[in-house]
Design a protein around this motif. Structure first.
Motif, PDB file in Angstrom:
ATOM      1  N   TRP A 165     -19.230  18.504  25.224  1.00 29.81           N
ATOM      2  CA  TRP A 165     -19.624  19.214  26.443  1.00 29.81           C
ATOM      3  C   TRP A 165     -19.884  20.701  26.227  1.00 29.81           C
ATOM      4  CZ3 TRP A 165     -14.816  16.662  29.007  1.00 29.81           C
ATOM      5  CH2 TRP A 165     -15.136  15.327  29.360  1.00 29.81           C
ATOM      6  N   LYS A 166     -19.330  21.283  25.158  1.00 30.80           N
ATOM      7  CA  LYS A 166     -19.356  22.745  25.027  1.00 30.80           C
ATOM      8  C   LYS A 166     -20.765  23.327  24.948  1.00 30.80           C
ATOM      9  CE  LYS A 166     -14.792  23.725  23.093  1.00 30.80           C
ATOM     10  NZ  LYS A 166     -14.025  24.118  21.869  1.00 30.80           N
ATOM     11  N   HIS A 167     -21.736  22.550  24.457  1.00 26.48           N
ATOM     12  CA  HIS A 167     -23.086  23.107  24.366  1.00 26.48           C
ATOM     13  C   HIS A 167     -23.667  23.379  25.743  1.00 26.48           C
ATOM     14  CE1 HIS A 167     -24.191  18.930  25.261  1.00 26.48           C
ATOM     15  NE2 HIS A 167     -25.379  19.371  25.607  1.00 26.48           N
ATOM     16  N   GLU A 168     -23.199  22.639  26.746  1.00 26.44           N
ATOM     17  CA  GLU A 168     -23.679  22.828  28.111  1.00 26.44           C
ATOM     18  C   GLU A 168     -22.724  23.688  28.930  1.00 26.44           C
ATOM     19  OE1 GLU A 168     -25.582  19.962  31.604  1.00 26.44           O
ATOM     20  OE2 GLU A 168     -24.009  19.166  30.321  1.00 26.44           O
ATOM     21  N   TRP A 169     -21.464  23.750  28.489  1.00 26.99           N
ATOM     22  CA  TRP A 169     -20.428  24.442  29.243  1.00 26.99           C
ATOM     23  C   TRP A 169     -19.720  25.454  28.342  1.00 26.99           C
ATOM     24  CZ3 TRP A 169     -20.340  23.435  34.362  1.00 26.99           C
ATOM     25  CH2 TRP A 169     -20.981  22.269  34.791  1.00 26.99           C
ATOM     26  N   SER A 170     -20.464  26.412  27.848  1.00 30.16           N
ATOM     27  CA  SER A 170     -19.923  27.364  26.873  1.00 30.16           C
ATOM     28  C   SER A 170     -18.864  28.288  27.477  1.00 30.16           C
ATOM     29  CB  SER A 170     -21.059  28.207  26.279  1.00 30.16           C
ATOM     30  OG  SER A 170     -21.735  28.932  27.302  1.00 30.16           O
ATOM     31  N   ARG A 171     -18.858  28.457  28.806  1.00 28.03           N
ATOM     32  CA  ARG A 171     -17.900  29.369  29.449  1.00 28.03           C
ATOM     33  C   ARG A 171     -16.685  28.641  29.998  1.00 28.03           C
ATOM     34  NH1 ARG A 171     -20.739  31.767  34.099  1.00 28.03           N
ATOM     35  NH2 ARG A 171     -18.764  32.866  34.375  1.00 28.03           N
ATOM     36  N   THR A 172     -16.665  27.341  29.941  1.00 29.81           N
ATOM     37  CA  THR A 172     -15.534  26.571  30.459  1.00 29.81           C
ATOM     38  C   THR A 172     -14.402  26.542  29.438  1.00 29.81           C
ATOM     39  OG1 THR A 172     -17.046  25.171  31.734  1.00 29.81           O
ATOM     40  CG2 THR A 172     -14.809  24.352  31.385  1.00 29.81           C
ATOM     41  N   ASP A 173     -13.201  26.900  29.877  1.00 32.44           N
ATOM     42  CA  ASP A 173     -12.034  26.890  28.995  1.00 32.44           C
ATOM     43  C   ASP A 173     -11.399  25.505  29.030  1.00 32.44           C
ATOM     44  OD1 ASP A 173      -9.752  27.283  27.548  1.00 32.44           O
ATOM     45  OD2 ASP A 173      -9.163  29.144  28.545  1.00 32.44           O
ATOM     46  N   PHE A 174     -11.790  24.662  28.091  1.00 35.20           N
ATOM     47  CA  PHE A 174     -11.289  23.296  28.056  1.00 35.20           C
ATOM     48  C   PHE A 174      -9.850  23.196  27.564  1.00 35.20           C
ATOM     49  CE2 PHE A 174     -15.917  22.653  27.931  1.00 35.20           C
ATOM     50  CZ  PHE A 174     -16.048  21.711  28.938  1.00 35.20           C
ATOM     51  N   ALA A 175      -9.288  24.318  27.093  1.00 39.35           N
ATOM     52  CA  ALA A 175      -7.894  24.296  26.652  1.00 39.35           C
ATOM     53  C   ALA A 175      -6.933  24.241  27.834  1.00 39.35           C
ATOM     54  CB  ALA A 175      -7.594  25.524  25.792  1.00 39.35           C
ATOM     55  N   ILE A 176      -7.446  24.535  29.024  1.00 38.29           N
ATOM     56  CA  ILE A 176      -6.612  24.524  30.229  1.00 38.29           C
ATOM     57  C   ILE A 176      -7.103  23.398  31.132  1.00 38.29           C
ATOM     58  CG2 ILE A 176      -5.729  25.876  32.166  1.00 38.29           C
ATOM     59  CD1 ILE A 176      -6.597  28.395  30.689  1.00 38.29           C
ATOM     60  N   THR A 177      -6.255  22.435  31.394  1.00 37.96           N
ATOM     61  CA  THR A 177      -6.656  21.302  32.236  1.00 37.96           C
ATOM     62  C   THR A 177      -5.436  20.575  32.783  1.00 37.96           C
ATOM     63  OG1 THR A 177      -7.954  19.249  32.326  1.00 37.96           O
ATOM     64  CG2 THR A 177      -6.790  19.719  30.269  1.00 37.96           C
ATOM     65  N   SER A 178      -5.606  19.948  33.927  1.00 32.83           N
ATOM     66  CA  SER A 178      -4.574  19.085  34.490  1.00 32.83           C
ATOM     67  C   SER A 178      -4.916  17.612  34.292  1.00 32.83           C
ATOM     68  CB  SER A 178      -4.400  19.370  35.992  1.00 32.83           C
ATOM     69  OG  SER A 178      -5.623  19.153  36.685  1.00 32.83           O
ATOM     70  N   VAL A 179      -6.033  17.335  33.624  1.00 31.38           N
ATOM     71  CA  VAL A 179      -6.479  15.966  33.387  1.00 31.38           C
ATOM     72  C   VAL A 179      -5.725  15.393  32.191  1.00 31.38           C
ATOM     73  CG1 VAL A 179      -8.453  14.507  32.805  1.00 31.38           C
ATOM     74  CG2 VAL A 179      -8.745  16.457  34.362  1.00 31.38           C
ATOM     75  N   GLU A 180      -5.149  14.221  32.344  1.00 28.00           N
ATOM     76  CA  GLU A 180      -4.335  13.642  31.274  1.00 28.00           C
ATOM     77  C   GLU A 180      -5.184  13.169  30.106  1.00 28.00           C
ATOM     78  OE1 GLU A 180      -1.738  10.657  32.752  1.00 28.00           O
ATOM     79  OE2 GLU A 180      -0.666  12.013  34.115  1.00 28.00           O
ATOM     80  N   SER A 181      -6.349  12.609  30.379  1.00 28.52           N
ATOM     81  CA  SER A 181      -7.223  12.102  29.319  1.00 28.52           C
ATOM     82  C   SER A 181      -8.659  12.432  29.656  1.00 28.52           C
ATOM     83  CB  SER A 181      -7.062  10.586  29.164  1.00 28.52           C
ATOM     84  OG  SER A 181      -8.079  10.053  28.317  1.00 28.52           O
TER      85      SER A 181
END
Length: 321
Positions: free
Chosen positions: A24-40
């Motif tokens: 996803w990072k190529h489309e969402w370069s500003r999203t911090d995927f290290a922080i999430t409440s999603v389990e999987s």
């Protein structure tokens, strides 16, 4: 509906292979995927369209309700009546194609949202401690519900919950505002001096339903979670208030119901937006208003039972038994 089932099966298998921040990072370069409440990450699937493939609307135009000639009487609208402001109607014939409307009513920045796959129509205050946010459609689904994103931080938000689930704003909750779905005829009769969102300039087949007979299907699109208990059909409508849900069939039978400090009023005359090929010709699912003991409208959502069970697995089913 067999074709939709086959498409869903294909999308589930394809999305599972691509459910990763690395993809996803190529489309969402500003999203911090290290922080999430999603389990999987497997919970988040592509719904088909890419980011902004369903274009949210900003600052829509409005016209006087009495001048509107395109809407048919039973067509559903989302009604927003804020204190001191002219009532506004947001037709589902437009929200079906855009899903989010970023608007400002008086000094209140709002997001009017509709997820067709869950029949979930909720209005949020766009103000947060991080500032006023503008929302777009990510193209992602979780439990078949739209995942929104804010353009300021590119955090991802669960529409049904009004809560950020991925990115720096994870855990932030939006304030839900009292709004409700009702027929255009009911809105117009109560608010002859009201406003209605004007038809957007984009070329769409407005009034058509891209999800013909969807709410008569056995299973939701792109959903593999648990089905509702109590033999309630997955795509039966329920009225959710907080973590409680009242089956629409119960409210229709009662007409008026006072329970748990709330008053529910059901009247006939609203077409399902997810039934016939023309929204205004859908079967009658009725209009519901929810008020508290003082008579004030209460934030609520008319959603499909499967979505309620997915996001509130420990919620209370108000069956009247």
């Amino acid at each position: 509906m067999r074709l939709m089932s086959l498409i869903a099966a294909f999308c589930l298998s394809a999305s599972a292979a691509l459910a990763s921040p690395e993809f996803w990072k190529h489309e969402w370069s500003r999203t911090d995927f290290a922080i999430t409440s999603v389990e999987s990450w497997l919970e988040i699937l592509s719904g088909g369209p890419p980011r902004d493939g369903i274009p949210a609307l900003d600052d829509p135009r409005f016209i006087a309700a009495v001048d509107e000639t395109r809407l048919t009487p039973r067509e559903p609208v989302i009604t927003l009546e804020l204190d001191g402001q002219t009532p506004r109607a947001y037709p589902i014939r437009y929200l079906t194609w855009y899903e989010i409307v970023n608007d400002t009513v008086g000094e209140m920045p709002v997001a009017v949202t509709f997820c067709p796959l869950c029949n979930s129509g909720i209005t949020f205050d766009r103000r947060t401690d991080a500032g006023v946010l503008r929302f777009g459609v990510s193209g992602k689904l979780r439990n078949s519900d739209m995942v929104m994103f804010d353009r300021e931080t590119e955090s991802w938000w669960q529409q049904a919950l009004g809560e950020a689930i991925v990115g720096e704003l994870t855990g932030t909750e939006l304030t839900s505002l009292p709004s409700w779905m009702e027929s255009w005829a009911v809105f117009l009769a109560r608010n002859p001096d009201g406003l209605v969102m004007d038809q957007p300039d984009f070329a769409r087949n407005y009034g058509a339903n891209p999800y013909v007979q969807y709410d008569s299907s056995d299973r939701p699109f792109l959903y593999s979670g648990a089905l509702p208990p109590h033999d309630i059909p997955a795509l039966a409508r329920v009225v959710r208030v907080g973590d409680q849900a009242w089956p629409m069939t119960r409210l229709a039978q009662a007409g008026n119901l006072v329970e748990a400090g709330l008053t529910f009023t059901w009247t006939a005359g609203q077409a399902s937006a997810l039934d016939a090929d023309q929204i205004g010709q859908g079967r009658d699912v009725g209009n519901v208003r929810v008020r508290d003991a003082s008579g004030a409208d209460v934030p609520h959502d008319v959603m499909f039972a499967f979505a309620y069970h997915a996001f509130w697995p420990d919620g209370a089913w108000m069956l009247g038994q």
